[in-house]
Design a protein around this motif. Structure first.
Motif, short mmCIF file in Angstrom:
data_model
loop_
_atom_site.label_atom_id
_atom_site.label_comp_id
_atom_site.label_asym_id
_atom_site.label_seq_id
_atom_site.Cartn_x
_atom_site.Cartn_y
_atom_site.Cartn_z
N ASN A 25 26.09 22.77 -64.17
CA ASN A 25 27.38 22.31 -64.06
C ASN A 25 28.12 23.55 -63.40
N GLN A 26 27.83 24.68 -63.74
CA GLN A 26 27.93 26.34 -62.75
C GLN A 26 27.42 25.67 -61.27
N THR A 27 26.21 25.95 -62.05
CA THR A 27 25.17 26.12 -61.00
C THR A 27 25.18 25.44 -59.38
N GLU A 28 25.08 23.50 -60.38
CA GLU A 28 26.27 22.66 -58.86
C GLU A 28 27.69 23.54 -58.04
N ALA A 29 28.15 23.28 -59.24
CA ALA A 29 29.89 24.14 -58.95
C ALA A 29 29.59 25.81 -57.48
N LEU A 30 28.73 26.03 -57.83
CA LEU A 30 28.84 27.10 -56.87
C LEU A 30 26.91 26.94 -55.04
N ARG A 37 30.55 26.20 -47.28
CA ARG A 37 30.35 27.41 -46.22
C ARG A 37 29.19 27.93 -45.31
N GLU A 38 28.06 27.38 -45.71
CA GLU A 38 26.73 27.47 -44.83
C GLU A 38 26.77 26.60 -43.60
N GLU A 39 27.98 25.18 -43.91
CA GLU A 39 27.40 24.11 -43.17
C GLU A 39 29.42 24.59 -41.86
#
Length: 146
Positions: A25-30, A37-39
């Motif tokens: 869940n942390q991975t998905e949020a990050l 941000r990249e977009e």
């Protein structure tokens, strides 16, 4: 970026985060935060477009500045011409006044001469009248004694 490149980038980011010890869940949020941000980051095409627009704006600004500089130079020349015209008119007026004042001085000097002459004539007349007046008074006195 194409959708395949974005998915590939997301998978790679997920793999790195999980390898670093983050939970799913942390991975998905990050990943979501990083992707978001990249977009929002500008692409080379975006930068090229902005650069082109800036170059056009700068060129227009330079043209406007050049036109304004030309107008300002024209106004400065017109102002200088007006200043010179005022100077010339003032000098002409000053010379005309000086000429008229010189004429008035000559007339005043002429009147002074005439007044001196009138004064001398009146003085002479009085000088002649005194003996005559004395004679008349003498006759009146003699007649008064009789």
């Amino acid at each position: 970026m194409g959708s395949h490149a974005v998915e590939s980038s997301r998978r790679e980011t997920r793999r790195r985060l999980e390898k670093a010890g983050f939970r799913t869940n942390q991975t998905e949020a990050l990943v979501e935060m990083i992707t978001s941000r990249e977009e929002r980051l500008a692409t080379k095409e975006d930068l090229a477009s902005v650069r082109t627009e800036l170059k056009q704006d700068i060129a227009e600004l330079r043209t406007t500045v050049a036109k304004n500089a030309t107008r300002i130079e024209g106004l400065e020349r017109a102002m200088e011409a007006l200043r010179q015209e005022v100077r010339d008119r003032f000098e002409s007026f000053r010379q005309e006044i000086a000429t008229q004042m010189g004429g008035l001085r000559s007339e005043i000097d002429g009147l002074r001469g005439e007044l001196r002459m009138v004064k001398w004539i009146l003085g002479g007349m009085f000088a002649l009248m005194v003996p005559m007046l004395g004679g008349i008074i003498g006759i009146a006195l003699q007649l008064g004694q009789r």
